[in-house]
Design a protein around this motif. Structure first.
Motif, PDB file in Angstrom:
ATOM      1  N   UNK A 218       0.837  -1.206   0.000  1.00 28.42           N
ATOM      2  CA  UNK A 218       0.000   0.000   0.000  1.00 28.42           C
ATOM      3  C   UNK A 218       0.872   1.257   0.000  1.00 28.42           C
ATOM      4  N   UNK A 219       1.997   1.203   0.689  1.00 31.04           N
ATOM      5  CA  UNK A 219       2.923   2.336   0.684  1.00 31.04           C
ATOM      6  C   UNK A 219       3.419   2.600  -0.727  1.00 31.04           C
ATOM      7  N   UNK A 220       3.757   1.517  -1.434  1.00 30.92           N
ATOM      8  CA  UNK A 220       4.251   1.645  -2.809  1.00 30.92           C
ATOM      9  C   UNK A 220       3.195   2.285  -3.705  1.00 30.92           C
ATOM     10  N   UNK A 221       1.941   1.853  -3.548  1.00 31.84           N
ATOM     11  CA  UNK A 221       0.855   2.425  -4.350  1.00 31.84           C
ATOM     12  C   UNK A 221       0.691   3.912  -4.064  1.00 31.84           C
ATOM     13  N   UNK A 222       0.786   4.285  -2.784  1.00 29.61           N
ATOM     14  CA  UNK A 222       0.625   5.701  -2.415  1.00 29.61           C
ATOM     15  C   UNK A 222       1.733   6.547  -3.022  1.00 29.61           C
ATOM     16  N   UNK A 223       2.972   6.070  -2.960  1.00 33.44           N
ATOM     17  CA  UNK A 223       4.074   6.842  -3.537  1.00 33.44           C
ATOM     18  C   UNK A 223       3.955   6.921  -5.057  1.00 33.44           C
ATOM     19  N   UNK A 224       3.424   5.873  -5.679  1.00 30.79           N
ATOM     20  CA  UNK A 224       3.184   5.922  -7.127  1.00 30.79           C
ATOM     21  C   UNK A 224       2.170   7.008  -7.463  1.00 30.79           C
ATOM     22  N   UNK A 225       1.110   7.124  -6.652  1.00 29.04           N
ATOM     23  CA  UNK A 225       0.113   8.174  -6.890  1.00 29.04           C
ATOM     24  C   UNK A 225       0.720   9.558  -6.659  1.00 29.04           C
ATOM     25  N   UNK A 226       1.619   9.671  -5.692  1.00 27.69           N
ATOM     26  CA  UNK A 226       2.296  10.952  -5.468  1.00 27.69           C
ATOM     27  C   UNK A 226       3.086  11.337  -6.711  1.00 27.69           C
ATOM     28  N   UNK A 227       3.745  10.349  -7.322  1.00 27.60           N
ATOM     29  CA  UNK A 227       4.549  10.607  -8.522  1.00 27.60           C
ATOM     30  C   UNK A 227       3.664  10.921  -9.714  1.00 27.60           C
ATOM     31  N   UNK A 228       2.506  10.247  -9.800  1.00 29.38           N
ATOM     32  CA  UNK A 228       1.553  10.557 -10.880  1.00 29.38           C
ATOM     33  C   UNK A 228       1.072  12.004 -10.741  1.00 29.38           C
ATOM     34  N   UNK A 229       0.853  12.431  -9.499  1.00 27.99           N
ATOM     35  CA  UNK A 229       0.380  13.799  -9.245  1.00 27.99           C
ATOM     36  C   UNK A 229       1.458  14.829  -9.553  1.00 27.99           C
ATOM     37  N   UNK A 230       2.721  14.457  -9.325  1.00 25.25           N
ATOM     38  CA  UNK A 230       3.837  15.353  -9.615  1.00 25.25           C
ATOM     39  C   UNK A 230       5.062  14.491  -9.923  1.00 25.25           C
ATOM     40  N   UNK A 231       5.348  14.353 -11.215  1.00 28.34           N
ATOM     41  CA  UNK A 231       6.437  13.439 -11.601  1.00 28.34           C
ATOM     42  C   UNK A 231       7.823  14.037 -11.382  1.00 28.34           C
ATOM     43  N   UNK A 232       7.886  15.211 -10.743  1.00 27.59           N
ATOM     44  CA  UNK A 232       9.188  15.791 -10.364  1.00 27.59           C
ATOM     45  C   UNK A 232       9.390  15.778  -8.848  1.00 27.59           C
ATOM     46  N   UNK A 233       8.500  15.086  -8.135  1.00 25.71           N
ATOM     47  CA  UNK A 233       8.519  15.074  -6.673  1.00 25.71           C
ATOM     48  C   UNK A 233       9.603  14.096  -6.198  1.00 25.71           C
ATOM     49  N   UNK A 234      10.792  14.651  -5.936  1.00 24.55           N
ATOM     50  CA  UNK A 234      11.950  13.828  -5.594  1.00 24.55           C
ATOM     51  C   UNK A 234      11.716  13.023  -4.316  1.00 24.55           C
ATOM     52  N   UNK A 235      11.072  13.652  -3.326  1.00 23.56           N
ATOM     53  CA  UNK A 235      10.818  12.954  -2.069  1.00 23.56           C
ATOM     54  C   UNK A 235      10.027  11.677  -2.255  1.00 23.56           C
ATOM     55  N   UNK A 236       9.059  11.682  -3.189  1.00 24.71           N
ATOM     56  CA  UNK A 236       8.250  10.483  -3.435  1.00 24.71           C
ATOM     57  C   UNK A 236       9.092   9.374  -4.052  1.00 24.71           C
ATOM     58  N   UNK A 237      10.004   9.743  -4.957  1.00 22.08           N
ATOM     59  CA  UNK A 237      10.886   8.732  -5.556  1.00 22.08           C
ATOM     60  C   UNK A 237      11.795   8.110  -4.495  1.00 22.08           C
ATOM     61  N   UNK A 238      12.325   8.943  -3.607  1.00 21.69           N
ATOM     62  CA  UNK A 238      13.212   8.434  -2.563  1.00 21.69           C
ATOM     63  C   UNK A 238      12.471   7.474  -1.631  1.00 21.69           C
ATOM     64  N   UNK A 239      11.253   7.847  -1.250  1.00 15.63           N
ATOM     65  CA  UNK A 239      10.474   6.975  -0.371  1.00 15.63           C
ATOM     66  C   UNK A 239      10.073   5.692  -1.097  1.00 15.63           C
ATOM     67  N   UNK A 240       9.754   5.805  -2.377  1.00 16.51           N
ATOM     68  CA  UNK A 240       9.412   4.615  -3.154  1.00 16.51           C
ATOM     69  C   UNK A 240      10.606   3.666  -3.211  1.00 16.51           C
ATOM     70  N   UNK A 241      11.781   4.228  -3.398  1.00 15.41           N
ATOM     71  CA  UNK A 241      12.989   3.413  -3.418  1.00 15.41           C
ATOM     72  C   UNK A 241      13.169   2.642  -2.122  1.00 15.41           C
ATOM     73  N   UNK A 242      12.909   3.309  -0.996  1.00 13.54           N
ATOM     74  CA  UNK A 242      13.039   2.645   0.311  1.00 13.54           C
ATOM     75  C   UNK A 242      12.061   1.474   0.423  1.00 13.54           C
ATOM     76  N   UNK A 243      10.833   1.660  -0.093  1.00 11.17           N
ATOM     77  CA  UNK A 243       9.838   0.581  -0.056  1.00 11.17           C
ATOM     78  C   UNK A 243      10.300  -0.586  -0.916  1.00 11.17           C
ATOM     79  N   UNK A 244      10.793  -0.286  -2.099  1.00 13.22           N
ATOM     80  CA  UNK A 244      11.261  -1.347  -3.000  1.00 13.22           C
ATOM     81  C   UNK A 244      12.410  -2.129  -2.363  1.00 13.22           C
ATOM     82  N   UNK A 245      13.256  -1.452  -1.611  1.00 18.87           N
ATOM     83  CA  UNK A 245      14.315  -2.161  -0.885  1.00 18.87           C
ATOM     84  C   UNK A 245      13.714  -3.126   0.131  1.00 18.87           C
ATOM     85  N   UNK A 246      12.691  -2.666   0.861  1.00 18.41           N
ATOM     86  CA  UNK A 246      12.051  -3.531   1.844  1.00 18.41           C
ATOM     87  C   UNK A 246      11.443  -4.769   1.176  1.00 18.41           C
ATOM     88  N   UNK A 247      10.970  -4.587  -0.080  1.00 21.19           N
ATOM     89  CA  UNK A 247      10.380  -5.700  -0.830  1.00 21.19           C
ATOM     90  C   UNK A 247      11.446  -6.525  -1.548  1.00 21.19           C
TER      91      UNK A 247
END
Length: 462
Positions: A218-247
């Motif tokens: 669910x965290x991954x989905x939320x960060x994906x929506x953040x990126x869809x809303x603003x594809x230059x949002x660096x913070x969302x990419x960084x958090x998404x990366x952390x989730x992908x590491x956990x997975x």
């Protein structure tokens, strides 16, 4: 606040600064002075702001707004008595001026009288149509009082009035997190997003809540929506990366982190995480490459130096790891983590004097972990520095009283130094605190263990 041009199409700010260089005093209306002062305060140019206030009041002595700027300066300089006296004068003249209440609350807050500041701010709500700023100030005062539930409610009021108030959103989520109300935060954010579905900040915060609850999908989905809303949002990419590491999706994490390098200047965090992912993927060359990029990008980031040092420790390349930790210490000699690694590496290389120096420095910098005391003392024992070892363990005993590991070491040292009375005292203490650690005498002090007096005490207690 935008500065409006005067009749000659020159900015008042330009005219004011030109006037300061000459002896000619020019006239400005009170609004121009307000704009000039506001500009200087925003720029942090307090001296120039004070000059503008002084000149402004000489030309407009009855201007309440200019006097309020004077109050603001008094508060900034912590001259609270003068600020209070002036604000009370202004209140008598204009008791319905909301800004007077705000400044009065600011003074009370500076004096740590947050309850009264809240009371004054609530009074000002009846005087203004723009309540959002007041709600925010009240919320902050409740934060000062650690009243997170009340603070949260006022930040919610801010968002009810203005969905774009992201500062209030961040503060409100902080309250949820402090209260451990992650499920409640998720519920609120989902409702908020129903009304504002393209708010990248809300999606980002929602993802962080799911991450905290370890609901990574669910965290991954939320960060994906953040990126869809603003594809230059660096913070969302960084958090998404952390989730992908956990997975354990390390390649996907690398690709996500790499996007941030294209959007802006490289961040040491992204470079470090990419290095870690490559290490997980057993890609040694790229892992080292990104660790090196991390410390080049931010030499003060201790996590970068620690990562590359530990990388070589895992490879048992202790000379290489020592090289990098020495570089780190040359940059920041007050970092206790560096000194502990320095000590551990030197110990593995059997450079005992340097290892002892590292542990000693770690202790001097406040690392009072029991293991640091014990390891340093054991090294001093190995290099024959018995008196220094005793002093080390006596210091350790102040932090860890009734600790058997320390007492048995002191016993062994005192017996070694032929101070049998002290040795007997600490040996009995060790047996009283925890007899299971008596094997320390046998392992570290075999000559002491063989003494009849020691064996008698051990047998009597065991």
């Amino acid at each position: 606040m935008e500065l409006r041009p005067n009749d000659n199409n020159n900015l008042p700010l330009t005219r004011f600064e030109s006037m300061l260089k000459t002896n000619h005093v020019l006239f400005f209306d009170s609004e121009e002075f307000e704009n000039i002062i506001h500009h200087y305060l925003n720029q942090g140019k307090i001296a120039l702001a004070k000059k503008a206030i002084k000149l402004g009041l000489s030309q407009h002595p009855t201007s309440t707004n200019l006097k309020l700027f004077k109050v603001e300066i008094y508060v900034f300089e912590n001259n609270l008595d003068k600020a209070d006296a002036l604000i009370n004068e202004l209140y008598v003249i204009e008791p319905q001026n909301e800004e007077i209440y705000i400044q009065k609350a600011n003074i009370l807050s500076k004096r740590d009288n947050h309850e009264m500041a809240i009371k004054v701010l609530k009074q000002s709500l009846n005087l203004t149509e723009d309540v959002v700023d007041i709600y925010s100030l009240i919320g902050m005062e409740y934060l000062f009082l650690d009243k997170f539930e009340e603070a949260k409610n006022y930040f919610m009021k801010c968002l009810e009035a203005d969905l774009q108030d992201y500062s209030a959103l961040h503060n409100m989520i902080y309250c949820f997190e402090f209260l451990g109300q992650h499920d409640e935060a998720i519920s609120y954010l989902n409702t908020f997003l129903d009304n504002n579905p393209y708010c990248e900040v809300a999606w980002h915060q929602l993802g962080k809540q799911y991450f905290e609850l370890k609901d990574y999908n669910k965290a991954l989905a939320a960060f994906d929506f953040a990126i869809i809303s603003d594809d230059t949002f660096i913070g969302a990419y960084l958090e998404k990366g952390k989730v992908l590491e956990k997975l354990k999706r390390y390649q996907d994490a690398i690709e996500t982190y790499s996007i941030t390098l294209q959007l802006d200047d490289p961040t040491s965090f992204a470079l470090l995480r990419m290095g870690t992912c490559y290490e997980k993927l057993k890609n040694v060359d790229l892992a080292v490459q990104y660790y090196k990029k991390t410390v080049q990008e931010d030499p003060l980031l201790d996590k970068g130096w620690i990562a590359i040092t530990k990388f070589y420790i895992k490879k048992r390349n202790y000379k290489k790891s020592l090289y990098y930790i020495n570089k780190a210490i040359n940059i920041d000699s007050e970092n206790v983590l560096y000194w502990k690694l320095y000590a551990q590496i030197n110990e593995r290389l059997s450079f005992l004097e340097e290892a002892e120096r590292g542990y000693k420095k770690a202790l001097e910098l406040g690392n009072y972990e029991l293991n640091t005391w014990l390891t340093r003392g054991d090294i001093l024992l190995k290099i024959g520095e018995h008196e220094a070892a005793v002093y080390n363990f006596l210091q350790a005993a102040e932090f860890y009283p009734e600790n058997a590991e320390i007492e048995f070491r002191l016993a062994g040292l005192y017996y070694t130094m032929h101070e049998t009375e002290k040795g007997s005292y600490h040996l009995k203490n060790g047996l009283r605190f925890n007899p299971e650690y008596a094997l320390i005498i046998e392992e570290l002090f075999p000559n002491v263990y063989s003494k009849n007096q020691v064996k008698t005490i051990l047998k009597a207690k065991l």
